[in-house]
Design a protein around this motif. Sequence first.
Motif, mmCIF file in Angstrom:
data_model
loop_
_atom_site.group_PDB
_atom_site.id
_atom_site.type_symbol
_atom_site.label_atom_id
_atom_site.label_comp_id
_atom_site.label_asym_id
_atom_site.label_seq_id
_atom_site.Cartn_x
_atom_site.Cartn_y
_atom_site.Cartn_z
ATOM 1 N N MET A 143 -3.935 9.581 -17.677
ATOM 2 C CA MET A 143 -3.590 8.724 -16.548
ATOM 3 C C MET A 143 -3.676 7.251 -16.912
ATOM 4 O O MET A 143 -4.353 6.876 -17.871
ATOM 5 N N THR A 144 -2.979 6.439 -16.115
ATOM 6 C CA THR A 144 -3.050 4.988 -16.251
ATOM 7 C C THR A 144 -3.698 4.417 -15.000
ATOM 8 O O THR A 144 -3.242 4.679 -13.881
ATOM 9 N N ASP A 145 -4.768 3.657 -15.181
ATOM 10 C CA ASP A 145 -5.421 2.986 -14.054
ATOM 11 C C ASP A 145 -4.723 1.650 -13.831
ATOM 12 O O ASP A 145 -4.847 0.723 -14.628
ATOM 13 N N LEU A 146 -3.963 1.550 -12.745
ATOM 14 C CA LEU A 146 -3.187 0.340 -12.454
ATOM 15 C C LEU A 146 -3.980 -0.674 -11.636
ATOM 16 O O LEU A 146 -3.426 -1.681 -11.191
ATOM 17 N N GLY A 147 -5.272 -0.409 -11.430
ATOM 18 C CA GLY A 147 -6.122 -1.359 -10.709
ATOM 19 C C GLY A 147 -5.865 -1.332 -9.212
ATOM 20 O O GLY A 147 -5.476 -0.315 -8.644
ATOM 21 N N LEU A 148 -6.057 -2.475 -8.567
ATOM 22 C CA LEU A 148 -5.828 -2.565 -7.122
ATOM 23 C C LEU A 148 -4.342 -2.384 -6.817
ATOM 24 O O LEU A 148 -3.477 -2.894 -7.536
ATOM 25 N N LEU A 149 -4.054 -1.662 -5.746
ATOM 26 C CA LEU A 149 -2.670 -1.395 -5.361
ATOM 27 C C LEU A 149 -1.946 -2.701 -5.047
ATOM 28 O O LEU A 149 -2.398 -3.492 -4.227
ATOM 29 N N SER A 150 -0.807 -2.918 -5.716
ATOM 30 C CA SER A 150 -0.022 -4.136 -5.479
ATOM 31 C C SER A 150 1.454 -3.833 -5.244
ATOM 32 O O SER A 150 2.165 -4.651 -4.658
ATOM 33 N N TYR A 151 1.909 -2.675 -5.708
ATOM 34 C CA TYR A 151 3.332 -2.318 -5.552
ATOM 35 C C TYR A 151 3.428 -0.802 -5.459
ATOM 36 O O TYR A 151 2.924 -0.092 -6.325
ATOM 37 N N TYR A 152 4.049 -0.291 -4.392
ATOM 38 C CA TYR A 152 4.082 1.149 -4.180
ATOM 39 C C TYR A 152 5.381 1.538 -3.493
ATOM 40 O O TYR A 152 5.641 1.138 -2.362
ATOM 41 N N LEU A 153 6.231 2.273 -4.200
ATOM 42 C CA LEU A 153 7.498 2.770 -3.647
ATOM 43 C C LEU A 153 8.353 1.654 -3.068
ATOM 44 O O LEU A 153 8.947 1.781 -1.995
ATOM 45 N N GLY A 154 8.418 0.524 -3.757
ATOM 46 C CA GLY A 154 9.225 -0.607 -3.305
ATOM 47 C C GLY A 154 8.539 -1.506 -2.302
ATOM 48 O O GLY A 154 9.126 -2.479 -1.834
ATOM 49 N N ILE A 155 7.285 -1.192 -1.961
ATOM 50 C CA ILE A 155 6.527 -1.996 -0.989
ATOM 51 C C ILE A 155 5.511 -2.854 -1.719
ATOM 52 O O ILE A 155 4.736 -2.351 -2.530
ATOM 53 N N GLU A 156 5.530 -4.154 -1.432
ATOM 54 C CA GLU A 156 4.592 -5.079 -2.061
ATOM 55 C C GLU A 156 3.325 -5.158 -1.218
ATOM 56 O O GLU A 156 3.385 -5.450 -0.017
ATOM 57 N N VAL A 157 2.194 -4.887 -1.846
ATOM 58 C CA VAL A 157 0.902 -4.866 -1.148
ATOM 59 C C VAL A 157 0.028 -5.989 -1.711
ATOM 60 O O VAL A 157 -0.126 -6.107 -2.924
ATOM 61 N N ASP A 158 -0.530 -6.803 -0.829
ATOM 62 C CA ASP A 158 -1.419 -7.901 -1.254
ATOM 63 C C ASP A 158 -2.772 -7.706 -0.574
ATOM 64 O O ASP A 158 -2.869 -7.756 0.656
ATOM 65 N N GLN A 159 -3.809 -7.478 -1.366
ATOM 66 C CA GLN A 159 -5.145 -7.223 -0.816
ATOM 67 C C GLN A 159 -6.019 -8.468 -0.948
ATOM 68 O O GLN A 159 -6.380 -8.867 -2.045
ATOM 69 N N SER A 169 9.924 -8.014 0.354
ATOM 70 C CA SER A 169 10.754 -9.197 0.099
ATOM 71 C C SER A 169 11.651 -9.029 -1.121
ATOM 72 O O SER A 169 12.836 -9.384 -1.090
ATOM 73 N N GLY A 170 11.082 -8.497 -2.205
ATOM 74 C CA GLY A 170 11.867 -8.307 -3.425
ATOM 75 C C GLY A 170 13.024 -7.353 -3.203
ATOM 76 O O GLY A 170 14.163 -7.610 -3.630
ATOM 77 N N TYR A 171 12.755 -6.247 -2.524
ATOM 78 C CA TYR A 171 13.802 -5.265 -2.231
ATOM 79 C C TYR A 171 14.860 -5.870 -1.306
ATOM 80 O O TYR A 171 16.062 -5.666 -1.506
ATOM 81 N N ALA A 172 14.418 -6.625 -0.290
ATOM 82 C CA ALA A 172 15.356 -7.251 0.645
ATOM 83 C C ALA A 172 16.278 -8.235 -0.080
ATOM 84 O O ALA A 172 17.485 -8.292 0.211
#
Length: 435
Positions: A143-159, A169-172
């Motif tokens: 597995m690859t540990d990608l750290g804190l979730l920031s991008y998921y299925l085209g959705i940008e997540v900012d924690q 925004s990027g997809y739009a």
Amino acid sequence: EEVFAPVARLDTVRLLLAFAANLGWKVHHLDVKSVFLHGDLEEEVYVSQPEGYVVKGKEQQVLRLSKALYGLKQAPRAWNVKLDKSLKKLGFARCLSEQAVYTRGEGNDAVILGVYVDDLIVTGGNPVKVKNFKEEMMTEFEMTDLGLLSYYLGIEVDQKEDFITVKQSGYAQKVLEQFGMSGCNSTRVPMDPGNKLDTDKGGEPVDTTNYRKIIGCLRYLLHTRPDLSYSVGVASRFMERPTVMHLKVVKQIMRYLHGTINFGLVYVQSGHAGDLVGYTDSDHGSDLVKRRSTGGMAFYLNESLITWNSYKQKTVSLSSCESEFMAATAAAQQALWLRNLISEIRNEKPKAVALYVDNNSAIALMKNPVFHGRSKHIDIKYHFIRQCVERGQIVVRRVCTDEQEADALTKPLSVGKLTVMRHLLGVRDLSVCQV
């Protein structure tokens, strides 16, 4: 013969993000390498020898697979079965209401996992427990540990420290560029108030394939943009034979998107898991083609919008009371699913869901089983909400129309009203958001 494999719904993903934000938990992202090669096959499956690797003298023979392979119909299901066994061996329990969500532990020591094929999102109140889970999984799979979730299925997540934001925004921007609208003039509403679309039989037809492509791209944007749900839903009703009039509406939606490209949802920390609250509304007879009403629903977990829907009702209603009653029944079905899923995640007894309606007659129909003068012609299936109220699963409450948060999902609104409703739905301009 079974090839179906469950994946987490986007509603569930938003629920997990809102749940984590409310409690101040961090959400982590894991990716399994060569995921389909981990699955064990239960059936006998044969493949032809690959080009360049044919054994001399055995050209007519085939290979029997002992493991799943990319391109195989059974591969997703085989991987899901393998992952399910591994997680249960590690002490996780699969949620009955959502087959792609697993939980282990209780309270602040709980670890919650959402699965979407090879993408795993993990959250928990104890960082040590989350770290231990990652180490356990890495001993099972590569597995690859990608750290804190920031991008998921085209959705940008900012924690952030005390809130989580989601946007596309990027997809739009890619959608606007793909259809030549990146340099257009923006507009303040996705659809003009009072605009009623019909089939426009005498109108000039446009390229059907291109129209459907635009609608498909816009529909994926609805995962973080509830303010677009109604207008995109209406435009998608005319994909069979779109005309210039319909394309004009779609272009206005993209112009609105251009001016609100950085808008998204905000989930704020509250310090507790919060309660589930729903709003339901309908616009009676708004469809000019089949005279059906448009229903809308929105559900919040402690003021964080987690699921919504704007849809054309399946039955023609004779009054606004009836259409509101039918919309509330559809919302009750969604409420029960969310209620059960949240109770499983929290590992506690399900709580009653407050459902807000702005029609007094509809509320009376829901609460009073003998008040049947206006309801005896309504299909039996729509009386399901009465049973929910009687059992204490749903609590119906009155809300004034100005505060009905599902209003933007049932009709086009003016600029002022849309701005208010957009704020109530939790949509913010994330380029300047400092929540």
